[in-house]
Write a protein that holds these residues in place. Structure first.
Motif, PDB file in Angstrom:
ATOM      1  N   PRO A   1       0.793  -1.227   0.000  1.00 17.18           N
ATOM      2  CA  PRO A   1       0.000   0.000   0.000  1.00 17.18           C
ATOM      3  C   PRO A   1       0.828   1.281   0.000  1.00 17.18           C
ATOM      4  O   PRO A   1       0.527   2.214  -0.742  1.00 17.18           O
ATOM      5  CB  PRO A   1      -0.848  -0.121   1.272  1.00 17.18           C
ATOM      6  CG  PRO A   1      -0.999  -1.590   1.465  1.00 17.18           C
ATOM      7  CD  PRO A   1       0.324  -2.172   1.026  1.00 17.18           C
ATOM      8  N   GLN A   2       1.866   1.341   0.792  1.00 15.13           N
ATOM      9  CA  GLN A   2       2.663   2.565   0.865  1.00 15.13           C
ATOM     10  C   GLN A   2       3.335   2.878  -0.468  1.00 15.13           C
ATOM     11  O   GLN A   2       3.365   4.023  -0.919  1.00 15.13           O
ATOM     12  CB  GLN A   2       3.697   2.473   1.986  1.00 15.13           C
ATOM     13  CG  GLN A   2       4.413   3.776   2.249  1.00 15.13           C
ATOM     14  CD  GLN A   2       3.458   4.918   2.613  1.00 15.13           C
ATOM     15  OE1 GLN A   2       2.440   4.731   3.259  1.00 15.13           O
ATOM     16  NE2 GLN A   2       3.778   6.115   2.153  1.00 15.13           N
ATOM     17  N   THR A   3       3.876   1.863  -1.127  1.00 14.28           N
ATOM     18  CA  THR A   3       4.509   2.045  -2.429  1.00 14.28           C
ATOM     19  C   THR A   3       3.509   2.591  -3.442  1.00 14.28           C
ATOM     20  O   THR A   3       3.802   3.521  -4.197  1.00 14.28           O
ATOM     21  CB  THR A   3       5.095   0.708  -2.938  1.00 14.28           C
ATOM     22  OG1 THR A   3       6.055   0.233  -1.994  1.00 14.28           O
ATOM     23  CG2 THR A   3       5.745   0.861  -4.294  1.00 14.28           C
ATOM     24  N   VAL A   4       2.312   2.031  -3.448  1.00 10.74           N
ATOM     25  CA  VAL A   4       1.276   2.467  -4.387  1.00 10.74           C
ATOM     26  C   VAL A   4       0.839   3.896  -4.078  1.00 10.74           C
ATOM     27  O   VAL A   4       0.707   4.723  -4.978  1.00 10.74           O
ATOM     28  CB  VAL A   4       0.079   1.494  -4.361  1.00 10.74           C
ATOM     29  CG1 VAL A   4      -1.074   2.027  -5.189  1.00 10.74           C
ATOM     30  CG2 VAL A   4       0.504   0.118  -4.861  1.00 10.74           C
ATOM     31  N   LEU A   5       0.637   4.209  -2.809  1.00 12.36           N
ATOM     32  CA  LEU A   5       0.198   5.561  -2.429  1.00 12.36           C
ATOM     33  C   LEU A   5       1.244   6.613  -2.796  1.00 12.36           C
ATOM     34  O   LEU A   5       0.901   7.723  -3.194  1.00 12.36           O
ATOM     35  CB  LEU A   5      -0.118   5.615  -0.937  1.00 12.36           C
ATOM     36  CG  LEU A   5      -1.357   4.838  -0.507  1.00 12.36           C
ATOM     37  CD1 LEU A   5      -1.457   4.781   1.015  1.00 12.36           C
ATOM     38  CD2 LEU A   5      -2.612   5.429  -1.116  1.00 12.36           C
ATOM     39  N   VAL A   6       2.516   6.275  -2.684  1.00 11.52           N
ATOM     40  CA  VAL A   6       3.584   7.209  -3.051  1.00 11.52           C
ATOM     41  C   VAL A   6       3.667   7.344  -4.572  1.00 11.52           C
ATOM     42  O   VAL A   6       3.895   8.430  -5.096  1.00 11.52           O
ATOM     43  CB  VAL A   6       4.937   6.742  -2.461  1.00 11.52           C
ATOM     44  CG1 VAL A   6       6.092   7.519  -3.052  1.00 11.52           C
ATOM     45  CG2 VAL A   6       4.916   6.877  -0.943  1.00 11.52           C
ATOM     46  N   ALA A   7       3.443   6.255  -5.301  1.00 12.74           N
ATOM     47  CA  ALA A   7       3.594   6.268  -6.758  1.00 12.74           C
ATOM     48  C   ALA A   7       2.418   6.915  -7.486  1.00 12.74           C
ATOM     49  O   ALA A   7       2.618   7.569  -8.511  1.00 12.74           O
ATOM     50  CB  ALA A   7       3.788   4.843  -7.262  1.00 12.74           C
ATOM     51  N   LEU A   8       1.211   6.744  -6.994  1.00 16.99           N
ATOM     52  CA  LEU A   8       0.030   7.225  -7.724  1.00 16.99           C
ATOM     53  C   LEU A   8       0.088   8.696  -8.143  1.00 16.99           C
ATOM     54  O   LEU A   8      -0.225   9.014  -9.294  1.00 16.99           O
ATOM     55  CB  LEU A   8      -1.244   6.967  -6.913  1.00 16.99           C
ATOM     56  CG  LEU A   8      -1.906   5.618  -7.107  1.00 16.99           C
ATOM     57  CD1 LEU A   8      -3.102   5.469  -6.176  1.00 16.99           C
ATOM     58  CD2 LEU A   8      -2.325   5.385  -8.537  1.00 16.99           C
ATOM     59  N   PRO A   9       0.478   9.621  -7.277  1.00 16.34           N
ATOM     60  CA  PRO A   9       0.507  11.020  -7.706  1.00 16.34           C
ATOM     61  C   PRO A   9       1.527  11.323  -8.805  1.00 16.34           C
ATOM     62  O   PRO A   9       1.433  12.339  -9.481  1.00 16.34           O
ATOM     63  CB  PRO A   9       0.867  11.786  -6.431  1.00 16.34           C
ATOM     64  CG  PRO A   9       0.553  10.873  -5.317  1.00 16.34           C
ATOM     65  CD  PRO A   9       0.766   9.489  -5.849  1.00 16.34           C
TER      66      PRO A   9
END
Length: 132
Positions: A25-33
């Motif tokens: 989740p953290q990797t995805v949340l950082v990458a999405l923007p």
């Protein structure tokens, strides 16, 4: 046919983000923007009529909750493709109150979201991606 050529040309210009096969989740949340396109190929779970905000994507080691996604403002978002079970489905008991993973991504900034209204198997996803 013109639209198909447009999408193929657009896809060739897009970069792939893949830190590894084990997105958390953290990797995805950082990458999405930082990316205008997102592709979720994982299990999706929708909430219940009593807890509609309990929907989530099942990632490698944890759940990425609808609530965490709702906190985001994605200014560069263009397209999200959700090859995840029920990612665009609401609850049958409340069909006029559509809250789904797909709607959440639209709310956060993705103007175009492709999701599923049904269960999708591992064999279903790749041919669908090829068509798109």
């Amino acid at each position: 046919m013109r639209n198909l050529r447009f999408w193929k040309k657009s896809l060739q210009k897009k970069r792939r983000y893949s830190k590894n096969d084990r997105a958390d989740p953290q990797t995805v949340l950082v990458a999405l923007p930082n990316h205008s396109w997102a592709h979720f190929s994982c299990h999706g779970s929708r909430g219940t009529p009593q807890e509609p905000l309990a929907s989530y994507f099942e990632l490698h080691n944890a759940q990425l909750s609808l609530l965490k996604i709702l906190e985001m403002k994605l200014l560069n978002a263009e397209l999200a493709f959700l090859a995840a079970c029920h990612s665009a489905a609401g609850e049958p008991e409340t069909p006029d109150e559509a809250l789904s993973l797909a709607v959440t991504l639209q709310f956060c900034g993705f103007p175009r979201v492709i999701g599923t209204l049904w269960e999708i198997t591992d064999d279903d996803g790749p041919p669908l991606v090829e068509i798109l």
